[in-house]
Enzyme design. Structure first.
Site, short mmCIF file in Angstrom:
data_model
loop_
_atom_site.label_atom_id
_atom_site.label_comp_id
_atom_site.label_asym_id
_atom_site.label_seq_id
_atom_site.Cartn_x
_atom_site.Cartn_y
_atom_site.Cartn_z
N ASP A 4 0.85 -1.19 0.00
CA ASP A 4 0.00 0.00 0.00
C ASP A 4 0.89 1.24 0.00
OD1 ASP A 4 -1.77 2.19 1.05
OD2 ASP A 4 -3.21 0.55 1.12
N ASN A 22 -12.88 -3.24 2.40
CA ASN A 22 -13.71 -2.04 2.56
C ASN A 22 -14.83 -2.06 1.52
OD1 ASN A 22 -11.89 -1.22 4.53
ND2 ASN A 22 -10.70 -0.01 3.08
N VAL A 56 -10.99 2.94 -3.89
CA VAL A 56 -10.79 2.51 -5.28
C VAL A 56 -11.91 1.52 -5.61
CG1 VAL A 56 -9.24 1.33 -6.90
CG2 VAL A 56 -8.28 2.78 -5.11
N HIS A 81 -10.53 -5.29 -3.15
CA HIS A 81 -9.21 -5.78 -2.78
C HIS A 81 -9.21 -6.10 -1.29
CE1 HIS A 81 -9.29 -1.38 -2.44
NE2 HIS A 81 -8.42 -1.50 -1.46
N HIS A 90 -7.07 -6.01 2.21
CA HIS A 90 -5.94 -5.42 2.94
C HIS A 90 -5.39 -6.47 3.89
CE1 HIS A 90 -6.83 -1.08 2.04
NE2 HIS A 90 -8.03 -1.62 1.80
#
Length: 111
Positions: free
Chosen positions: A28, A84, A93, A97, A99
């Site tokens: 990140d 998220n 975004v 994805h 994290h």
């Protein structure tokens, strides 16, 4: 085309820590922990809430990949996996994805 699609296409540089046929894992650029890696499916899915039944195997693959990356990153004392969803969930975004966060003790509840 999302930022992540451009990274997957190698149009934008990123620090890649893992890649296979279905996913890519990158560091990140704004880490929230000493280790903060994003596991991104190569198939664009805008958000987890929009995944379809045919994405079930890919979603499982992302979690297994997150665990593999955590081990690779030396997070044997523990790590957190987060996805998220939407503005209130911290989504920035529109390409789902995972994290992977770790490298120190993470408090609960988050945020």
């Amino acid at each position: 085309m999302t930022l992540f699609e451009k990274i997957i296409a190698r149009e934008i540089p990123a620090q890649i820590v893992y890649e296979d046929d279905l996913s890519i894992a990158i560091r990140d650029i704004n880490p929230q922990a000493p280790v903060h890696v994003l596991v991104i499916p190569k198939k664009p899915i805008a958000r987890v809430g929009e995944a379809q039944p045919e994405d079930q195997a890919l979603l499982g693959h992302l979690l297994l990949t997150a665990a593999k990356v955590a081990k690779q990153e030396g997070l044997e004392n523990g790590f957190r996996i987060t996805i998220n969803q939407g503005v209130d969930g911290g989504e920035t975004v529109p390409h789902m994805h995972v994290h992977v966060l770790g490298g120190h003790s993470l408090s609960w509840p988050p945020g």
